[in-house]
Design a protein around this motif. Structure first.
Motif, PDB file in Angstrom:
ATOM      1  N   UNK A 193      14.822  48.346 -24.452  1.00  0.00           N
ATOM      2  CA  UNK A 193      15.209  46.934 -24.568  1.00  0.00           C
ATOM      3  C   UNK A 193      14.448  46.133 -23.519  1.00  0.00           C
ATOM      4  N   UNK A 194      13.930  45.011 -23.944  1.00  0.00           N
ATOM      5  CA  UNK A 194      13.196  44.136 -23.025  1.00  0.00           C
ATOM      6  C   UNK A 194      13.916  42.792 -23.008  1.00  0.00           C
ATOM      7  N   UNK A 195      14.887  42.633 -22.147  1.00  0.00           N
ATOM      8  CA  UNK A 195      15.616  41.364 -22.124  1.00  0.00           C
ATOM      9  C   UNK A 195      14.782  40.201 -21.604  1.00  0.00           C
ATOM     10  N   UNK A 196      13.825  40.510 -20.781  1.00  0.00           N
ATOM     11  CA  UNK A 196      12.997  39.433 -20.218  1.00  0.00           C
ATOM     12  C   UNK A 196      11.556  39.898 -20.126  1.00  0.00           C
ATOM     13  N   UNK A 197      10.697  39.110 -20.708  1.00  0.00           N
ATOM     14  CA  UNK A 197       9.262  39.351 -20.507  1.00  0.00           C
ATOM     15  C   UNK A 197       8.597  37.987 -20.380  1.00  0.00           C
ATOM     16  N   UNK A 198       8.360  37.584 -19.162  1.00  0.00           N
ATOM     17  CA  UNK A 198       7.744  36.288 -18.874  1.00  0.00           C
ATOM     18  C   UNK A 198       6.354  36.518 -18.308  1.00  0.00           C
ATOM     19  N   UNK A 199       5.455  35.686 -18.711  1.00  0.00           N
ATOM     20  CA  UNK A 199       4.075  35.814 -18.232  1.00  0.00           C
ATOM     21  C   UNK A 199       3.487  34.410 -18.202  1.00  0.00           C
ATOM     22  N   UNK A 200       2.869  34.061 -17.121  1.00  0.00           N
ATOM     23  CA  UNK A 200       2.286  32.720 -17.044  1.00  0.00           C
ATOM     24  C   UNK A 200       0.912  32.782 -16.398  1.00  0.00           C
ATOM     25  N   UNK A 201       0.098  31.858 -16.801  1.00  0.00           N
ATOM     26  CA  UNK A 201      -1.244  31.744 -16.258  1.00  0.00           C
ATOM     27  C   UNK A 201      -1.738  30.332 -16.495  1.00  0.00           C
ATOM     28  N   UNK A 202      -2.862  30.012 -15.916  1.00  0.00           N
ATOM     29  CA  UNK A 202      -3.458  28.697 -16.123  1.00  0.00           C
ATOM     30  C   UNK A 202      -4.585  28.844 -17.150  1.00  0.00           C
ATOM     31  N   UNK A 203      -4.589  27.942 -18.108  1.00  0.00           N
ATOM     32  CA  UNK A 203      -5.655  27.936 -19.112  1.00  0.00           C
ATOM     33  C   UNK A 203      -6.413  26.611 -19.003  1.00  0.00           C
ATOM     34  N   UNK A 204      -7.623  26.638 -19.490  1.00  0.00           N
ATOM     35  CA  UNK A 204      -8.436  25.419 -19.540  1.00  0.00           C
ATOM     36  C   UNK A 204      -8.184  24.773 -20.888  1.00  0.00           C
ATOM     37  N   UNK A 205      -7.497  23.650 -20.872  1.00  0.00           N
ATOM     38  CA  UNK A 205      -7.092  23.021 -22.118  1.00  0.00           C
ATOM     39  C   UNK A 205      -8.134  22.113 -22.728  1.00  0.00           C
ATOM     40  N   UNK A 206      -9.317  22.114 -22.185  1.00  0.00           N
ATOM     41  CA  UNK A 206     -10.329  21.188 -22.695  1.00  0.00           C
ATOM     42  C   UNK A 206     -10.850  21.628 -24.052  1.00  0.00           C
ATOM     43  N   UNK A 207     -10.954  20.700 -24.989  1.00  0.00           N
ATOM     44  CA  UNK A 207     -11.613  21.031 -26.251  1.00  0.00           C
ATOM     45  C   UNK A 207     -13.128  20.921 -26.142  1.00  0.00           C
ATOM     46  N   UNK A 208     -13.601  20.417 -25.029  1.00  0.00           N
ATOM     47  CA  UNK A 208     -15.039  20.235 -24.833  1.00  0.00           C
ATOM     48  C   UNK A 208     -15.561  21.355 -23.947  1.00  0.00           C
ATOM     49  N   UNK A 209     -15.693  22.516 -24.539  1.00  0.00           N
ATOM     50  CA  UNK A 209     -16.004  23.699 -23.752  1.00  0.00           C
ATOM     51  C   UNK A 209     -17.314  23.550 -23.009  1.00  0.00           C
ATOM     52  N   UNK A 210     -18.265  22.919 -23.615  1.00  0.00           N
ATOM     53  CA  UNK A 210     -19.588  22.822 -22.980  1.00  0.00           C
ATOM     54  C   UNK A 210     -19.517  21.965 -21.729  1.00  0.00           C
ATOM     55  N   UNK A 211     -18.866  20.820 -21.865  1.00  0.00           N
ATOM     56  CA  UNK A 211     -18.862  19.881 -20.747  1.00  0.00           C
ATOM     57  C   UNK A 211     -17.891  20.283 -19.648  1.00  0.00           C
ATOM     58  N   UNK A 278       2.420  18.015 -22.950  1.00  0.00           N
ATOM     59  CA  UNK A 278       1.779  18.655 -24.098  1.00  0.00           C
ATOM     60  C   UNK A 278       2.886  19.054 -25.081  1.00  0.00           C
ATOM     61  N   UNK A 279       2.694  18.648 -26.315  1.00  0.00           N
ATOM     62  CA  UNK A 279       3.676  18.981 -27.346  1.00  0.00           C
ATOM     63  C   UNK A 279       3.019  19.899 -28.359  1.00  0.00           C
ATOM     64  N   UNK A 280       3.834  20.828 -28.874  1.00  0.00           N
ATOM     65  CA  UNK A 280       3.318  21.757 -29.876  1.00  0.00           C
ATOM     66  C   UNK A 280       3.969  21.477 -31.220  1.00  0.00           C
ATOM     67  N   UNK A 281       3.169  21.608 -32.235  1.00  0.00           N
ATOM     68  CA  UNK A 281       3.680  21.495 -33.602  1.00  0.00           C
ATOM     69  C   UNK A 281       3.034  22.587 -34.444  1.00  0.00           C
ATOM     70  N   UNK A 282       3.680  22.846 -35.551  1.00  0.00           N
ATOM     71  CA  UNK A 282       3.088  23.719 -36.567  1.00  0.00           C
ATOM     72  C   UNK A 282       3.427  23.114 -37.914  1.00  0.00           C
ATOM     73  N   UNK A 346      -2.336  11.712 -27.587  1.00  0.00           N
ATOM     74  CA  UNK A 346      -2.807  11.385 -28.932  1.00  0.00           C
ATOM     75  C   UNK A 346      -4.039  12.187 -29.350  1.00  0.00           C
ATOM     76  N   UNK A 347      -4.336  13.231 -28.597  1.00  0.00           N
ATOM     77  CA  UNK A 347      -5.398  14.135 -29.014  1.00  0.00           C
ATOM     78  C   UNK A 347      -4.770  15.450 -29.448  1.00  0.00           C
TER      79      UNK A 347
END
Lengths: 494, 470
Positions: A193-211, A278-282, A346-347
């Motif tokens: 049983x895994x009652x808790x599995x939390x994991x966090x990290x920082x991600x680069x949220x830019x959609x402009x990967x090159x820049x 940041x809001x998430x939708x599906x 709005x992006x």
């Protein structure tokens, strides 16, 4: 009350108490990867060389065949205290936010800010229910390991991990049968049983990967945290034991079912450098559910135990164990975003899966340990040493688990007072320094909105400064880890 | 003592692990050094304030140099664009006779690995005797909203024209001479510009004694030397085209009814020095109807040239008190402002026409010009809004120097930003920057008395953006 009745009553009370217990308890199933060391003071004091001996509750995870040889009812209650240090200094790199004269950025050493682990108990009972050639056990335990690690959100490790908290509880039901005192077999059915599995990290949220490609930090950095649980994963352990000669016993066991923890999780993303949420939708509807999967290894153990006797009295024993763990199953920690869409200011950006690359490899551990009866039936001393091969190649080193070479030694003992045994152990476990160059590093910054795709050489979508790579490598640097582990168990036999 | 290590290339048998704690720890192999090697800074032998830094790397890298007067090295020369193992970077903008600290930083693209040298130091040489002495002053001014206006941060290239020699220099916003080159051959220097690749400075070296020997000289910014292209009869100005070729003013001498008339041509000059005429003032003007007021046969008196894009030139005709826009492809004048006979634009009522213009800055809808003689209180900077549909030029702003300056020939006014204007008072040995409301923001005085030739302004020593397409 007759002695038989008292014994049966005691067993029932013990089983009742155990069934009510939901506390973490542990025994060793595997030693490396997610785990570290063994639980149970008697096994830990021998540095885990316990596959052939396997004569207490620890047997449910190490070798259930040993339960048939206990020959009495045994209640084992204990706790493991540990101090788990893990340091990391990231290699200096250039900050490509300024492509004309990128700053040379050196990173301060970071360390696990949650090193103390004080609640790590062990509860279990074994009995033969009066059946001479049988042994049964029930135990609730969490695998030995470092449950939590926490690092600064702005630290050099932040693109690998900021925090994790993994609470695993294994409930094990075991049975063993022996033929005379020549050999035995046993099996444990394990509910994970895994009652808790939390994991966090920082991600680069830019959609402009090159820049915005840089491994130092940018305006689109996001703190992503996943919170999840998985209450039902099953596994099994089988074991055998053979007395080859009066002075030599062989034990072997295996955890043979390939299983995977698949959590039901949610993700939260908070911008590191802005207040815009940041809001998430599906499919246009609010949603933030994700799936996190962690593969578990299969294991195989074999141990040979030499017993030195004087007459019928055992003076000391020495056991040498080998352990194979199939960590090669773990390719990555995979967070399935399931077509989530992230929206900020709005992006909107399609939020792709997050992969923390692991590419782990199978490990082999060698454990050498034994007991010495210093004062027969009064005082036992034990000790041992071990070595485990690295679960990760240096290129995939990470702060989330101690994944390099593991070495350790243990010292312990037991004091026997009537039917009670107080066992204690001290273990020092160390991961020697691992140094990873950025050229070799293969854990990349996660850029979930990146249009830069393999082979990552598109000059329009991909940064020229990280050409051929998914993003900036973020695990280059120097790692060091060690643990001081104290185990204290009470064992009651009747 | 040899340390027993696991991992890397020194993997040991597992039996040794028990002694690990006794050995005081162990580690995988050290990381290979990525630091640049052989880092050397050398002060240029010819320019006291230019330093060349060289270094090597074991793998191809791109790199740059951070430097500054303190060990925190907060300035930088820009990143190389091509990976190499042998590197050289020129540091500009240095003060003379000053200790600087520097560090080389590298990036191995193939191995995504940064490297850095130690922080080292060098000392620049003192300026040579005879270098122009300058003082600059920045003045804080408020805009219409009461906010502090941006300070002047641009550099300026300008010839300091002395009696015996001319120093072509770059002056920083603080008024320091940070680069120089002395023209000591007795040539007349009217203009200095940057090359299109930003690696050198060009200046006109006009031989009044032997006009056929006139040159445009190219001096490398890194102090490595100079070359020249001979431009016979070179006139007062030249321009640098975006493709690196040059355009220059050349006299167009013709016999007209028994007399010699000296007009002007625009010729384009390639790297070999070959010339191609693209315009002549005879194309748009007639000496009979537009005689001008030049002396000694000089008719149109072209004295300043500006190139815009690939197909436009602007030209100042001092003797006609006219500025003209030329279509390079056709050689036609697209508009003419100033000349009474041929003018296609008129000064709007209330606008004061310029007279004997110096150099200028023009674009599709605006003109800034140094007006030598059109003002009533000496020379002035005047700007106009151009309305090509209405065919008018409306005066927007005028500024005169205090104390008064009467510019003899050169003089120039150019935009510094979209709002501010830099005014070169030429023989006034002074340069000012004023905001749109005429507030003085920056002033440079040549205390050693040299006059100023035509200037070129730019913002970044290493990423030059020429003002007003100049």
């Amino acid at each position: 009350m007759t002695s038989t009745l008292r014994a049966r009553t005691g067993r029932l009370l013990a089983l009742s108490a155990l069934s009510l217990s939901t506390a973490f308890a542990g025994t060793a199933k595997a030693d490396g990867g997610y785990y570290s060391g063994v639980k149970g003071a008697r096994a830990a004091g021998r540095a885990g060389a316990f596959t052939a001996r396997a004569d207490d509750v620890s047997a449910v995870g190490i070798n259930p065949a040993g339960l048939a040889n206990i020959g009495t009812t045994l209640i084992q209650v204990g706790n493991r205290f540990s101090y788990n240090e893990h340091t990391y200094t990231r290699n200096a790199t250039l900050d490509w936010l300024d492509t004309n004269s990128p700053d040379y950025v050196e990173f301060a050493q970071v360390e696990n800010s949650a090193p103390w682990q004080v609640l790590d108990p062990l509860i279990g009972i074994t009995t033969n229910f009066g059946l001479k050639n049988w042994g049964f056990a029930f135990a609730a335990y969490s695998p030995a390991g470092v449950a939590r690690e926490s690092y600064p959100q702005e630290g050099g490790q932040r693109y690998m991990m900021v925090r994790r908290n993994a609470q695993l509880i294994d409930y094990s039901l075991s049975a063993a049968w022996k033929f005379k005192d020549l050999f035995s077999v046993g099996a444990s059915l394990v509910w994970i049983a895994v009652p808790t599995l939390d994991y966090s990290l920082v991600v680069n949220g830019s959609p402009l990967a090159k820049d915005n490609a840089n491994g130092v930090g940018g305006p689109n950095d996001m703190y992503a945290s996943v919170h999840g649980h998985d209450y039902f994963t099953f596994n099994a352990i089988i074991g055998g034991w053979v007395k080859v000669a009066p002075f030599l016993e062989i034990g072997a066991s295996a955890q043979v079912i390939p299983s995977t923890i698949e959590t039901e999780s949610t993700i939260d993303v908070v911008p590191a450098r802005s207040d815009d949420p940041v809001k998430f939708t599906r499919n246009g509807q609010p949603a933030n559910d994700v799936g996190l999967s962690l593969d578990l290894p299969m294991t195989a153990r074999v141990g040979a135990r030499y017993i030195h006797r004087q007459g019928q009295r055992e003076l000391f024993d020495v056991e040498l164990d080998g352990v194979l763990e199939t960590w090669k199953r773990v390719k990555s920690f995979h967070l399935a975003a399931n077509k989530l869409v992230a929206e900020q200011m709005n992006q909107t950006v399609a939020f792709s899966d997050i992969e923390v690359q692991k590419q782990w490899q199978n490990t082999i551990g060698v454990h050498l340990g034994g007991d010495v009866n210093v004062l027969p039936d009064r005082l036992t001393a034990r000790g041992g040493v071990y070595y485990e091969t690295p679960v990760a190649k240096p290129a995939y080193a990470n702060v989330d688990f101690s994944d390099g070479h593991q070495l350790g030694f243990a010292l312990g003992g037991s004091v026997h007072v009537s039917k009670v045994e107080i066992a204690f152990a001290y273990e020092y476990r160390v991961q020697p320094t691992i140094r990873v160059s950025d050229a070799d590093a293969r854990v990349y910054q996660n850029v979930p909105g990146s249009p830069c795709k393999a082979p990552y050489t598109d000059p329009v979508q991909c940064s020229e400064y990280y050409a051929g790579r998914a993003a900036a490598p973020v695990n280059g640097g120097e790692y060091f880890a060690y643990s001081h582990i104290m185990s204290l168990d009470g064992v009651y036999r009747f | 003592m040899t340390r027993l290590c696991f991992g890397g290339t020194r993997r040991l048998g597992s039996l040794l692990f028990a002694v690990y704690p006794l050995l005081g720890g162990c580690a995988s192999d050290p990381l290979p050094s990525t630091a640049p090697e052989g880092v050397i800074a050398e002060v240029s032998a010819s320019i006291a304030t230019v330093v060349n830094v060289t270094w090597r790397t074991t793998t191809p890298t791109i790199g740059y140099v951070s430097f500054g007067p303190t060990p925190s090295v907060e300035q930088s020369a820009p990143l190389e664009t091509v990976s190499t193992v042998d590197h050289s970077r020129t540091l500009l903008g240095l003060a003379p006779d000053t200790t600087y600290y520097y560090r080389v930083l590298t990036w191995d693209i193939a191995n995504v690995t940064a490297g850095a040298s130690d922080v080292k130091s060098f000392h620049t040489a003192p300026l040579p005797a005879g270098a122009p002495a300058l003082t600059a002053q920045s003045i804080e001014v408020m805009d219409e909203d009461g906010s502090l206006e941006d300070p002047i941060e641009a550099y300026v290239i300008v010839p300091f024209v002395g009696a015996a020699s001319t120093t072509i220099g770059i002056v920083d916003p603080l008024g320091a001479l940070i680069w120089y080159h002395a023209e000591t051959r007795g040539r007349r220097v009217t203009r200095a510009r940057l090359t299109s690749d930003r690696t050198a400075i060009l200046y006109s070296a006009i031989s009044d004694d032997t006009p056929a020997d006139s040159e445009i000289v190219r001096v490398a910014l890194d102090g490595s030397g100079s070359t020249a292209i001979t431009v016979p009869d070179l006139g007062a100005d030249f321009a640098v085209r975006s493709d690196g070729s040059l355009a220059a003013l050349i006299p167009d001498v013709r016999d007209m009814g028994g007399g010699t008339v000296i007009g002007d041509r625009i010729v384009e000059i390639d790297a070999s020095g070959a010339q191609n005429e693209v315009f002549s003032t005879f194309k748009c003007f007639d000496p009979a109807t537009s005689p001008g007021d030049g002396a000694g046969g000089s008719w149109t008196g072209a004295n300043a040239l500006q190139v815009e894009g690939s197909n436009v030139y602007y030209l100042s005709l001092r003797n006609l008190s006219t500025i003209v826009k030329v279509n390079r492809g056709t050689g036609e004048c697209e508009w003419i402002l100033g000349d009474d006979a041929e003018g296609t634009l008129d000064f709007e009522a209330g606008s004061t026409p310029f007279s004997h213009p110096g150099s200028f800055s023009a674009n599709a809808d605006a003109l800034i010009v140094l007006d030598a003689d059109g003002g009533s209180s000496g020379s002035r900077m005047v700007s106009y809004e151009l309305d090509l549909e209405a065919k008018t030029a409306t005066e927007l702003q005028a500024y005169v120097a205090i104390p008064r300056v009467d510019v003899a020939e050169q003089g120039e006014a150019t935009g510094v930003t979209s709002d501010d204007v830099r005014i070169n008072w030429a023989n006034g040995s002074r340069m000012d920057v004023v905001d749109p409301r005429g507030q003085l923001k920056w002033t440079l005085e040549v205390t050693s008395g040299e006059h100023l030739g035509f200037h070129t302004s730019f913002r970044d020593l290493y990423d030059v953006k020429l003002e007003g397409n100049k």
